[in-house]
Write a protein that holds these residues in place. Sequence first.
Motif, PDB file in Angstrom:
ATOM      1  N   ILE A 118      33.190-100.710  36.108  1.00 52.53           N
ATOM      2  CA  ILE A 118      32.028-101.570  35.856  1.00 52.53           C
ATOM      3  C   ILE A 118      32.247-102.304  34.542  1.00 52.53           C
ATOM      4  O   ILE A 118      32.527-101.685  33.506  1.00 52.53           O
ATOM      5  CB  ILE A 118      30.724-100.755  35.762  1.00 52.53           C
ATOM      6  CG1 ILE A 118      30.463-100.000  37.073  1.00 52.53           C
ATOM      7  CG2 ILE A 118      29.542-101.678  35.435  1.00 52.53           C
ATOM      8  CD1 ILE A 118      29.311 -99.016  36.985  1.00 52.53           C
ATOM      9  N   TYR A 122      30.297-103.949  31.868  1.00 50.51           N
ATOM     10  CA  TYR A 122      28.883-103.968  31.479  1.00 50.51           C
ATOM     11  C   TYR A 122      28.664-104.926  30.299  1.00 50.51           C
ATOM     12  O   TYR A 122      29.454-104.957  29.345  1.00 50.51           O
ATOM     13  CB  TYR A 122      28.366-102.577  31.105  1.00 50.51           C
ATOM     14  CG  TYR A 122      26.853-102.566  31.091  1.00 50.51           C
ATOM     15  CD1 TYR A 122      26.145-102.303  32.260  1.00 50.51           C
ATOM     16  CD2 TYR A 122      26.138-102.919  29.943  1.00 50.51           C
ATOM     17  CE1 TYR A 122      24.762-102.373  32.282  1.00 50.51           C
ATOM     18  CE2 TYR A 122      24.755-102.990  29.960  1.00 50.51           C
ATOM     19  CZ  TYR A 122      24.070-102.718  31.123  1.00 50.51           C
ATOM     20  OH  TYR A 122      22.701-102.801  31.150  1.00 50.51           O
ATOM     21  N   SER A 172      27.891-105.824  35.585  1.00 52.10           N
ATOM     22  CA  SER A 172      26.487-105.441  35.448  1.00 52.10           C
ATOM     23  C   SER A 172      25.993-105.831  34.064  1.00 52.10           C
ATOM     24  O   SER A 172      26.756-105.832  33.094  1.00 52.10           O
ATOM     25  CB  SER A 172      26.348-103.919  35.642  1.00 52.10           C
ATOM     26  OG  SER A 172      25.010-103.498  35.490  1.00 52.10           O
ATOM     27  N   GLN A 220      27.691-107.451  41.890  1.00 53.57           N
ATOM     28  CA  GLN A 220      27.058-107.901  40.646  1.00 53.57           C
ATOM     29  C   GLN A 220      25.692-107.234  40.548  1.00 53.57           C
ATOM     30  O   GLN A 220      24.927-107.220  41.518  1.00 53.57           O
ATOM     31  CB  GLN A 220      26.928-109.423  40.614  1.00 53.57           C
ATOM     32  CG  GLN A 220      26.186-110.036  41.788  1.00 53.57           C
ATOM     33  CD  GLN A 220      26.035-111.533  41.676  1.00 53.57           C
ATOM     34  OE1 GLN A 220      25.803-112.083  40.601  1.00 53.57           O
ATOM     35  NE2 GLN A 220      26.146-112.227  42.809  1.00 53.57           N
ATOM     36  N   VAL A 221      25.405-106.669  39.391  1.00 54.88           N
ATOM     37  CA  VAL A 221      24.111-106.015  39.150  1.00 54.88           C
ATOM     38  C   VAL A 221      23.405-106.767  38.034  1.00 54.88           C
ATOM     39  O   VAL A 221      23.917-106.870  36.917  1.00 54.88           O
ATOM     40  CB  VAL A 221      24.280-104.534  38.765  1.00 54.88           C
ATOM     41  CG1 VAL A 221      22.905-103.903  38.519  1.00 54.88           C
ATOM     42  CG2 VAL A 221      25.035-103.771  39.852  1.00 54.88           C
ATOM     43  N   TYR A 276      19.610 -96.831  40.036  1.00 54.79           N
ATOM     44  CA  TYR A 276      20.713 -97.729  39.700  1.00 54.79           C
ATOM     45  C   TYR A 276      22.053 -97.049  39.970  1.00 54.79           C
ATOM     46  O   TYR A 276      22.939 -97.612  40.642  1.00 54.79           O
ATOM     47  CB  TYR A 276      20.568 -98.138  38.230  1.00 54.79           C
ATOM     48  CG  TYR A 276      21.768 -98.763  37.556  1.00 54.79           C
ATOM     49  CD1 TYR A 276      22.072-100.103  37.739  1.00 54.79           C
ATOM     50  CD2 TYR A 276      22.579 -98.020  36.689  1.00 54.79           C
ATOM     51  CE1 TYR A 276      23.158-100.691  37.080  1.00 54.79           C
ATOM     52  CE2 TYR A 276      23.653 -98.597  36.034  1.00 54.79           C
ATOM     53  CZ  TYR A 276      23.942 -99.921  36.234  1.00 54.79           C
ATOM     54  OH  TYR A 276      25.012-100.496  35.586  1.00 54.79           O
ATOM     55  N   LEU A 303      24.843 -97.748  43.036  1.00 57.27           N
ATOM     56  CA  LEU A 303      26.237 -98.048  42.743  1.00 57.27           C
ATOM     57  C   LEU A 303      27.175 -97.035  43.398  1.00 57.27           C
ATOM     58  O   LEU A 303      28.226 -97.396  43.915  1.00 57.27           O
ATOM     59  CB  LEU A 303      26.461 -98.066  41.219  1.00 57.27           C
ATOM     60  CG  LEU A 303      26.031 -99.328  40.488  1.00 57.27           C
ATOM     61  CD1 LEU A 303      26.094 -99.118  38.985  1.00 57.27           C
ATOM     62  CD2 LEU A 303      26.919-100.505  40.881  1.00 57.27           C
TER      63      LEU A 303
END
Length: 403
Positions: free
Chosen positions: A107, A109, A186, A215-216, A395, A399
């Motif tokens: 991820i 972030y 994310s 995509q978050v 969340y 994921l």
Amino acid sequence: MAMKSLCFVLLSVLVAYYVYKPLPDNMEEKWKIMLIDATFRSLGHLGNLAEMFGVKHYMDVMMLLTYAEHTEPTSDDHVTVTDTLFSDVPVRLYIPKGKSNALKRAIIYIHGGGWCVGSAAMKPYDHLSKQSAHTLNAVIVSINYRLAPKYHFPNQFDDVYNAAKFFLQEKVLEKYSVDPNRIAASGDSAGGNLAAALAQMLLHDPEVKVKLKIQVLVYPVLQGLDLNTPSYKENAYMPLLSRTLMVRFWSEYYTTDRSLFEAMMSNTHISSQDAHLYKYVNWSTLLPGDLKKNHVYKIPDNQNTAFVKKYPGLLDVRASPLLAEDEKLAGLPLAYVITCMYDVLRDDGFMYVSRLRKAGVHVVHEHYDNTFHGVLLMNSGPFPLSLADRMVDKYLNWLDTNL
């Protein structure tokens, strides 16, 4: 003695008056929220005073919270944490421990903070990244991009893009044992803005062979054209992110010139000459009926083209991902979008969900109708919120299932 008692009572009343804030009936743990909001408001008042007397810039004072929450890279039994550079951009890297021949997920972030404050090293972000790395057995790349007012757009985006592009090289992914088919971007708030822009730019970059799977976007800010959407009006004084503060973040993203802030506050920063772009952020066609209510949609009638000419970033899709044409949205990765009812940015998220779905992108939209901006990271500190824990669990579970 009586005088001391009277002073104590008066002081208590004044403190209670300052802390108390009327909140919607369906908000949980109201007194905790009031205390959090009062602390944040106090820092804002201090910033205004410091700026008024020429002591410090407002955002320099707001950065005090970032410094107070700073943590050094500390590994534990489950995750190795290090600070390093990806393409000369500082990142905090979280690598799960344990021997395994299987490739890991990853991820990228991107922290929030209105492009002006925040850091990957803040306790809430550090805690979330460690939790994500351990729970998902994933490598987390948490990016520390340059901040306004020292650095303006597009520096923030460039840092994120360069760090992500570096990480997505096959040799780098191999170094960290990352599966190139299981990578997500994310981010929350301004980080959600940068994550959305990152996903769009990577999709159409021929130099990048490894593409994102997910995509978050956590209560993302996605457009700076219309700052009078229903959510901007209804939630102008809600906890943590007032309309004034969000507009200040927007203006500082481009310049320290206060005239842009004033124009954005009155929603007169975009000229009628660019009215054709409003179709991409037309909330009257993109929001569900229950959010439009009795609000009347109106394209600003403004003949002043000076701001757009001076700050062309105002119309740049890297700053406002909602300005992307429909064909540019097609092919974007699976999206998980979180919005909150009492958030000035609520409608940005809803509009992007509508446009992504129209473009054929699969979107999972998690809307919380009882909370406010910034809540995801409030599962630590002196006033932790139980809703934050539940949001983080959802969340991570999502994921774990989809990445």
